[in-house]
Design a protein around this motif. Structure first.
Motif, PDB file in Angstrom:
ATOM      1  N   GLY A 191       0.793  -1.146   0.030  1.00  0.00           N
ATOM      2  CA  GLY A 191       0.125  -0.048   0.049  1.00  0.00           C
ATOM      3  C   GLY A 191       0.979   1.297  -0.066  1.00  0.00           C
ATOM      4  N   GLY A 192       2.164   1.140  -0.269  1.00  0.00           N
ATOM      5  CA  GLY A 192       3.120   2.271  -0.376  1.00  0.00           C
ATOM      6  C   GLY A 192       3.194   3.027   0.913  1.00  0.00           C
ATOM      7  N   GLY A 193       3.593   4.346   0.756  1.00  0.00           N
ATOM      8  CA  GLY A 193       3.824   5.064   1.933  1.00  0.00           C
ATOM      9  C   GLY A 193       5.472   5.051   2.619  1.00  0.00           C
ATOM     10  N   GLU A 194       6.059   6.072   2.704  1.00  0.00           N
ATOM     11  CA  GLU A 194       7.286   6.351   2.988  1.00  0.00           C
ATOM     12  C   GLU A 194       7.867   5.464   4.270  1.00  0.00           C
ATOM     13  N   ARG A 195       9.017   4.902   4.077  1.00  0.00           N
ATOM     14  CA  ARG A 195       9.570   4.278   5.170  1.00  0.00           C
ATOM     15  C   ARG A 195      10.532   5.341   5.527  1.00  0.00           C
ATOM     16  N   PRO A 196      11.272   4.856   6.934  1.00  0.00           N
ATOM     17  CA  PRO A 196      12.326   5.847   7.430  1.00  0.00           C
ATOM     18  C   PRO A 196      13.357   5.962   6.438  1.00  0.00           C
ATOM     19  N   VAL A 197      13.924   7.147   6.644  1.00  0.00           N
ATOM     20  CA  VAL A 197      14.842   7.768   5.631  1.00  0.00           C
ATOM     21  C   VAL A 197      16.124   8.135   6.526  1.00  0.00           C
ATOM     22  N   LEU A 253       6.419   1.402  12.897  1.00  0.00           N
ATOM     23  CA  LEU A 253       6.690   2.444  11.741  1.00  0.00           C
ATOM     24  C   LEU A 253       8.375   2.607  11.622  1.00  0.00           C
ATOM     25  N   LEU A 254       8.667   2.650  13.022  1.00  0.00           N
ATOM     26  CA  LEU A 254      10.118   2.921  13.358  1.00  0.00           C
ATOM     27  C   LEU A 254      10.948   1.873  12.527  1.00  0.00           C
ATOM     28  N   MET A 255      10.733   0.663  12.325  1.00  0.00           N
ATOM     29  CA  MET A 255      11.274  -0.514  11.836  1.00  0.00           C
ATOM     30  C   MET A 255      10.778  -0.626  10.355  1.00  0.00           C
ATOM     31  N   GLY A 256      10.048   0.215  10.002  1.00  0.00           N
ATOM     32  CA  GLY A 256       9.736   0.202   8.547  1.00  0.00           C
ATOM     33  C   GLY A 256       8.937  -0.896   8.081  1.00  0.00           C
ATOM     34  N   LEU A 257       7.841  -1.376   9.266  1.00  0.00           N
ATOM     35  CA  LEU A 257       6.926  -2.633   8.807  1.00  0.00           C
ATOM     36  C   LEU A 257       5.842  -1.988   7.927  1.00  0.00           C
ATOM     37  N   TYR A 258       5.439  -0.657   8.196  1.00  0.00           N
ATOM     38  CA  TYR A 258       4.531  -0.159   7.535  1.00  0.00           C
ATOM     39  C   TYR A 258       4.880   1.147   6.807  1.00  0.00           C
ATOM     40  N   GLY A 259       4.288   1.794   5.832  1.00  0.00           N
ATOM     41  CA  GLY A 259       4.916   2.810   5.398  1.00  0.00           C
ATOM     42  C   GLY A 259       3.764   4.017   5.908  1.00  0.00           C
ATOM     43  N   VAL A 260       3.995   5.102   6.216  1.00  0.00           N
ATOM     44  CA  VAL A 260       3.404   6.327   6.731  1.00  0.00           C
ATOM     45  C   VAL A 260       2.304   6.604   5.661  1.00  0.00           C
ATOM     46  N   ARG A 261       1.286   7.162   5.927  1.00  0.00           N
ATOM     47  CA  ARG A 261       0.311   7.775   5.361  1.00  0.00           C
ATOM     48  C   ARG A 261       0.966   9.093   4.640  1.00  0.00           C
ATOM     49  N   ASP A 262       1.508   9.941   5.775  1.00  0.00           N
ATOM     50  CA  ASP A 262       1.810  11.190   5.407  1.00  0.00           C
ATOM     51  C   ASP A 262       3.053  11.453   6.477  1.00  0.00           C
ATOM     52  N   GLY A 263       3.589  12.520   6.197  1.00  0.00           N
ATOM     53  CA  GLY A 263       4.855  12.863   7.249  1.00  0.00           C
ATOM     54  C   GLY A 263       6.025  12.229   6.862  1.00  0.00           C
ATOM     55  N   ARG A 264       7.148  12.186   7.447  1.00  0.00           N
ATOM     56  CA  ARG A 264       8.245  11.606   7.386  1.00  0.00           C
ATOM     57  C   ARG A 264       8.991  11.016   8.728  1.00  0.00           C
ATOM     58  N   ILE A 265       9.596   9.986   8.442  1.00  0.00           N
ATOM     59  CA  ILE A 265      10.493   9.516   9.681  1.00  0.00           C
ATOM     60  C   ILE A 265      11.907   9.502   9.377  1.00  0.00           C
ATOM     61  N   GLU A 266      12.763  10.025  10.129  1.00  0.00           N
ATOM     62  CA  GLU A 266      14.117  10.082   9.740  1.00  0.00           C
ATOM     63  C   GLU A 266      14.906   9.354  10.879  1.00  0.00           C
ATOM     64  N   ILE A 267      15.639   8.447  10.588  1.00  0.00           N
ATOM     65  CA  ILE A 267      16.526   7.635  11.378  1.00  0.00           C
ATOM     66  C   ILE A 267      17.957   7.587  10.770  1.00  0.00           C
TER      67      ILE A 267
END
Ligand code: ATP
Length: 625
Positions: free
Chosen positions: A337-343, A420-434
């Motif tokens: 279903g897409g969605g950004e993973r942590p970058v 979300l931190l482990m990238g098991l799902y992608g976020v709907r919106d926003g951004r996670i930086e790790i």
């Protein structure tokens, strides 16, 4: 048909085996085709000897010659049979090797695909269904490929030879045969569609039953404690009963059509035999020709019946492999279903990358104040599938080496943040930086050591379970982390110490023992970020204190996110994040939040209270005093 081509393409590395089996089958068929000629020839020689009268005179010289001829013909029969047996077995051996290789190909590709599918796929699938699907596909596809490569050449060779030979002797025989084959094939194909549909329905019931079966076996304690045996058995039996009803209708259809096919076939063969007998009596064929042609006609039946066998196994293979290929066809990205993973955090400074709110969240006085955060959530929104949002815009940042605890009501999204931190799902919106997420999901996950809410061990030994954190770790390393996680406190009491087998998902261990092994496993991973999701909730106060000491030691210098169930643990972190309605309510050091009047302050007040309602409220937060 496309499914069959697909199976062929999918297993094209087995082509040498298919060809080998076909060549062996061709030789066996050719040897089989020689038999009518040899027996036909022997019949003519014997009939000649009998009708010329020499057979009655053993002294006659001609008898010796005739005996020599028939013995030679008998020897020829022996040779042909030996070739059939020898080559037939070589083909059989290739068939067995081919099946084993096909099992490997189908199983490993399926497993590879399953490993590539995202977590979201597993949220909707049952383990037993996944296994049932694999087993069915393997056995049915393998059966088909084996019988297909065995019978395909035999079919073609026998059909062409029988048609050519009968045309050579008397063309009406060939015409009748040429009608028999397509009519039979057409009638067989007619049955196929309905048969396949019903087979698909049966498979679906078996898959559901198998899925539940595996769940029940895996959670027998729950079933027994809720006296669910009868219920489970009835539901299971009901699924299979439905397959019986479907089989009745499927089989009725199949056999009705088969009776029709056989009837048509017998009529055509009646015509063939009648022609052969009449033409022999009227002198067109010799008795030898007749014997040969009668045997040939018997052989001509074989392709027809083999054809129905091939069609039958092909139908099963198509139906059986359908759900297999459905899984193989899934595009992991689409399922996800897409969605950004942590970058990886952008290199242009924190302020430039994210919201001021998030960056301000790096706590004053924390280890990395001023440094780029190790973890930053920036306006993160998330919900599972199409469901409502669990996180409705979450902003926070964690400095390197900082310890942050998450507090919120049960179901408030704490575990979701960790997923979300482990990238098991992608976020709907926003951004996670790790920091450490830059080179893809594997790198990201390598940089996080996690202890899940459910300890979820594997069925191996204690040592193997700990070593899952770092394959190849030495026994000394395993025992060192085991001591830090207080595993050594109970391992001596297990029958084989570290080599004790823990049962499926660690069923032979207590909840607290499992948690300690899970903590040791994460410790051994030695990752820069540490995530603890109620990692010590099953431990008694004493054991928890022991494990906590090991964790404190480990967390020193590591960025740690903690979902804790004990207020005393929470009080020792650098900062607390409280969640409310999918958003962050407050962020701050424990001392600050204790006085702010927010959720944490409320929890502390509730803890101090002995009122029943207050204890109950505390439970809503999965928190104990
Ligand atoms: N795999 C999933 N698919 C669909 N919904 C899910 C899934 N996992 C969790 N949820 C839902 O998301 C919400 C947040 O769940 P989450 O596990 O993050 O809560 P939590 O704060 O960790 O709760 P707890 O303290 O009870 O562990 C819940 O409403 C839950 O029903």
């Amino acid at each position: 048909m496309t499914t069959l081509l697909r199976i062929l393409r999918f297993t094209r590395t087995l082509a040498p085996y298919y060809v080998g089996i076909m060549i062996a089958a061709a030789i066996v068929t050719a040897a089989g085709l020689a038999v009518p000629f040899i027996t036909g020839r022997a019949t003519d020689v014997v009939v000649d000897a009998v009708s010329s009268g020499i057979a009655g005179d053993p002294a006659a010289e001609a008898v010796a010659g005739t005996v020599g001829t028939v013995l030679l013909l008998a020897l020829a029969l022996l040779a042909v049979s030996l070739v059939e047996a020898g080559i037939g077995n070589v083909g059989g051996y290739w068939g067995d090797v081919m099946s084993a290789k096909m099992r490997t190909i189908l199983s490993t590709r399926y497993f590879e695909q399953l490993l590539a599918l995202p977590q979201r796929y597993y949220d909707d699938e049952l383990t037993g269904t996944i296994v049932a699907r694999l087993n069915r596909s393997i056995s049915e596809v393998t059966n088909f490929m084996k019988s297909f490569s065995n019978l395909f050449v035999t079919l073609i060779l026998t059909t062409v030879s029988v048609l050519a030979i009968s045309a050579w002797y008397y063309w009406p025989l060939a015409v009748l045969l040429a009608i028999a084959y397509p009519v039979y094939f057409w009638l067989t194909a007619l049955t196929s569609r309905r048969w396949q549909r019903l087979e698909g329905e049966k498979n679906a019931h078996v898959d559901v039953a198998s899925g539940r079966f595996a769940e029940v076996v895996g959670q027998m304690r729950v079933v027994k404690s809720f006296v669910g045996e009868r219920r489970e058995l009835n539901a299971f039996a009901d699924r299979f009963a439905r397959t019986e009803t479907l089989t009745e209708s499927q089989s009725r259809h199949w056999h009705r059509m088969d009776a029709l096919r056989q009837g048509v076939l017998h009529l055509i063969f009646f015509g063939l035999y009648a022609i052969i007998f009449v033409q022999t009596v009227t002198g067109r064929f010799t008795p030898g020709d007749m014997v040969m042609l009668v045997q040939l006609m018997a052989m001509a039946r074989q392709p027809v019946t083999s054809l129905s066998w091939v069609v039958d196994t092909a139908q099963r293979a198509i139906a059986g492999s359908k759900s297999y290929f459905e899984v193989m066809d899934l595009d992991p990205a689409a399922v996800d279903g897409g969605g950004e993973r942590p970058v990886e955090p952008r290199g242009d400074g924190v302020g430039a990358a994210g919201s001021a709110e998030a960056d301000a969240a790096v706590g004053p006085g924390s280890a990395g104040a001023g440094a780029p955060p190790a973890i930053a959530f920036r306006g993160v929104r998330f919900g599972y599938g199409d469901a409502d949002e669990v996180l409705a815009g979450v902003d926070f940042a964690v400095a390197p080496g900082e310890r942050v605890a998450f507090v919120g009501e049960s179901g408030g999204g704490k575990t979701t943040i960790m997923s979300l931190l482990m990238g098991l799902y992608g976020v709907r919106d926003g951004r996670i930086e790790i920091a450490g997420a830059g080179r893809g999901l594997e790198d990201l996950r390598r940089s996080i050591g996690v202890v899940f809410q459910e300890p979820a061990l594997f069925s191996g030994t204690v040592a193997e379970n700990i070593a899952y954190g770092r394959p190849g770790a030495s026994r000394a390393e395993i025992e060192a982390v085991a001591a830090r996680a207080a595993v050594d406190r109970f391992v001596d009491q297990l029958p084989d110490g570290y080599d004790t087998v823990v049962g499926e998902r660690g069923i032979k261990l207590s909840g607290g023992q499992k948690q300690r092994i899970a903590v040791a496993r994460a410790m051994l991973k030695d990752a820069p970020i540490f995530v603890l999701d109620e990692a010590t909730s099953a431990l008694d106060t004493k054991s928890e204190r022991l494990v906590q000491a090991g964790l404190e030691d480990l967390m020193g210098g590591r960025t740690s996110l903690i979902i804790a169930h004990r207020l005393s643990t929470i009080a020792e972190v650098d900062r607390i994040v409280t969640l409310k309605d999918g958003r962050i309510d407050e962020i701050g050091p424990p001392a600050e939040l204790a006085a702010s009047g927010g959720i944490y302050a409320e929890l502390l007040a509730l803890q101090a209270s002995s009122a029943r309602a207050d204890r109950k409220r505390l439970q809503d937060f999965d928190v104990v005093g």
